[in-house]
Motif scaffolding. Structure first.
Motif, PDB file in Angstrom:
ATOM      1  N   GLN A 233      56.194  19.579  27.345  1.00 37.74           N
ATOM      2  CA  GLN A 233      55.979  19.820  29.301  1.00 37.74           C
ATOM      3  C   GLN A 233      56.845  20.685  29.600  1.00 37.74           C
ATOM      4  O   GLN A 233      58.243  20.392  29.599  1.00 37.74           O
ATOM      5  N   THR A 234      56.387  21.369  30.606  1.00 36.08           N
ATOM      6  CA  THR A 234      56.899  22.026  31.477  1.00 36.08           C
ATOM      7  C   THR A 234      57.166  21.099  33.074  1.00 36.08           C
ATOM      8  O   THR A 234      56.625  20.430  33.408  1.00 36.08           O
ATOM      9  N   ALA A 235      58.841  20.502  33.571  1.00 36.25           N
ATOM     10  CA  ALA A 235      58.763  20.272  34.686  1.00 36.25           C
ATOM     11  C   ALA A 235      59.981  21.261  35.968  1.00 36.25           C
ATOM     12  O   ALA A 235      60.553  22.131  34.727  1.00 36.25           O
ATOM     13  N   ARG A 236      59.074  22.097  36.725  1.00 39.03           N
ATOM     14  CA  ARG A 236      59.913  22.275  37.866  1.00 39.03           C
ATOM     15  C   ARG A 236      60.104  21.264  38.872  1.00 39.03           C
ATOM     16  O   ARG A 236      59.820  20.846  39.670  1.00 39.03           O
ATOM     17  N   LEU A 237      61.023  22.192  39.455  1.00 37.60           N
ATOM     18  CA  LEU A 237      61.548  21.561  41.312  1.00 37.60           C
ATOM     19  C   LEU A 237      61.830  22.950  41.604  1.00 37.60           C
ATOM     20  O   LEU A 237      62.616  23.785  41.629  1.00 37.60           O
ATOM     21  N   PRO A 238      61.626  22.783  42.967  1.00 40.74           N
ATOM     22  CA  PRO A 238      60.673  24.365  44.490  1.00 40.74           C
ATOM     23  C   PRO A 238      63.292  23.848  45.041  1.00 40.74           C
ATOM     24  O   PRO A 238      63.749  22.885  45.356  1.00 40.74           O
ATOM     25  N   ILE A 239      63.576  25.101  44.418  1.00 38.34           N
ATOM     26  CA  ILE A 239      64.986  25.204  45.005  1.00 38.34           C
ATOM     27  C   ILE A 239      65.209  26.447  46.228  1.00 38.34           C
ATOM     28  O   ILE A 239      64.635  27.914  46.250  1.00 38.34           O
ATOM     29  N   SER A 240      65.551  26.023  47.577  1.00 40.09           N
ATOM     30  CA  SER A 240      65.469  26.326  48.895  1.00 40.09           C
ATOM     31  C   SER A 240      67.261  26.438  48.515  1.00 40.09           C
ATOM     32  O   SER A 240      68.272  26.074  48.524  1.00 40.09           O
ATOM     33  N   ALA A 241      67.244  28.796  48.243  1.00 41.92           N
ATOM     34  CA  ALA A 241      68.742  28.585  48.191  1.00 41.92           C
ATOM     35  C   ALA A 241      68.975  29.962  49.320  1.00 41.92           C
ATOM     36  O   ALA A 241      68.431  30.882  49.444  1.00 41.92           O
ATOM     37  N   ASN A 242      70.144  30.642  49.663  1.00 39.70           N
ATOM     38  CA  ASN A 242      70.292  31.720  50.521  1.00 39.70           C
ATOM     39  C   ASN A 242      71.204  32.684  49.441  1.00 39.70           C
ATOM     40  O   ASN A 242      70.868  32.527  47.981  1.00 39.70           O
ATOM     41  N   GLY A 243      69.997  34.232  50.181  1.00 38.03           N
ATOM     42  CA  GLY A 243      70.714  34.961  48.729  1.00 38.03           C
ATOM     43  C   GLY A 243      69.512  35.472  47.658  1.00 38.03           C
ATOM     44  O   GLY A 243      68.055  34.140  47.802  1.00 38.03           O
ATOM     45  N   ALA A 244      69.354  36.010  46.869  1.00 36.41           N
ATOM     46  CA  ALA A 244      68.245  37.047  46.036  1.00 36.41           C
ATOM     47  C   ALA A 244      68.258  35.809  45.079  1.00 36.41           C
ATOM     48  O   ALA A 244      69.616  35.173  44.821  1.00 36.41           O
TER      49      ALA A 244
END
Length: 285
Positions: A233-244
């Motif tokens: 199963q796919t588990a994913r977390l939203p990441i907020s980061a500076n830059g591309a």
């Protein structure tokens, strides 16, 4: 049964089983079985592979074609197999002829009786054997590899993760989360009723990059296995980061903090995103 038929029967039985057994044992000896099976369940796969291999070797004690006898002795009063009975009946049928049967008629009847019959069951058996053989040969020739990022994205149906229970969320709220993986945090993000409880939790997580959703710079993703790669199963977390964001599929280690946004959602604010090579064990369990 002809020699060719006997060889085909043995290949589709013990031949394929032996190939898969040898492959399983070789993956275990080289430390790559975890690419396909949860290490906690590996003992079962290895045990069954050994049993299958021993049984395959034991079949060499049987004469080639013996599996077609089914324990029947046709010379002591038992009826012949249906297909053979039909052939014998056809070959010896008393057809009405104007002239007495000659040698040519006898040869023609014998030829027709010996000719194999093309049936739906035979076609299905041949097709199934061909597919099974192709699959096993592909397993033997294809080098072991982890499931791809593209496959992980295709398996993500947007539903909350199913691989953890309420105890994980309780632990995340009040206990030690240093050993939490992406699967654990994905369950917390999906089911938490009080997001502010988790605000400020430090995280260090390893996964691969997938396109971000809901305004995230990118999603940190991992495949979580219960028993084997079939149930991944796919588990994913939203990441907020500076830059591309790094390229999709790139493995990274994210160090940061869990933050609660104004709308009650959770995300990881990344302090550092370090690119790495794919880990030896690319899954979570």
């Amino acid at each position: 049964m002809s020699r060719t038929g006997a060889l085909a029967t043995r290949w589709l039985g013990v031949g394929l089983a032996a190939c898969l057994a040898v492959t399983t044992i070789a993956l275990w000896l080289t430390g790559r079985l975890a690419l396909y099976v949860n290490p906690d369940s590996a003992w079962f796969a290895i045990g069954m592979a050994v049993v299958a291999l021993v049984g395959s070797v034991a079949t060499f004690a049987l004469p080639l074609g013996a599996e077609a006898d089914h324990g029947h002795d046709h010379e002591h009063g038992h009826a012949p197999a249906p297909a053979l009975a039909r052939r014998e009946a056809f070959a010896h049928a008393d057809h009405a002829h104007a002239d007495a049967a000659d040698a040519h008629d006898h040869d023609a009847h014998e030829h027709l009786a010996a000719r194999p019959r093309l049936t739906p069951a035979g076609i299905a058996a041949f097709s199934g054997g061909l597919i099974a053989s192709g699959a096993v040969v592909a397993v033997l020739l294809t080098p072991p590899a982890a499931l791809s990022a593209e496959l992980a994205v295709s398996r993500d149906v947007g539903a909350p993760p199913l691989f953890v229970g309420a105890d994980v969320i309780t632990l995340a709220a009040s206990g030690d989360t240093s050993k939490f993986g992406i699967g654990d945090w994905a369950a917390v993000f999906a089911h938490a009723t009080n997001p502010e409880t988790f605000d400020g939790k430090p995280v260090t997580l390893t996964g691969f990059i997938t396109p971000g959703q809901d305004g995230a710079t990118f999603d940190l993703t991992r495949l979580v296995i219960t028993h084997c790669v079939i149930d991944a199963q796919t588990a994913r977390l939203p990441i907020s980061a500076n830059g591309a964001a790094p390229a999709t599929g790139q493995w990274v280690t994210v160090t940061g903090t869990v933050r609660s946004s104004g709308d009650g959602a959770l995300e990881v604010r990344a302090d550092q995103v370090a690119t790495i090579d794919q880990p030896t064990d690319p899954y979570e369990y």
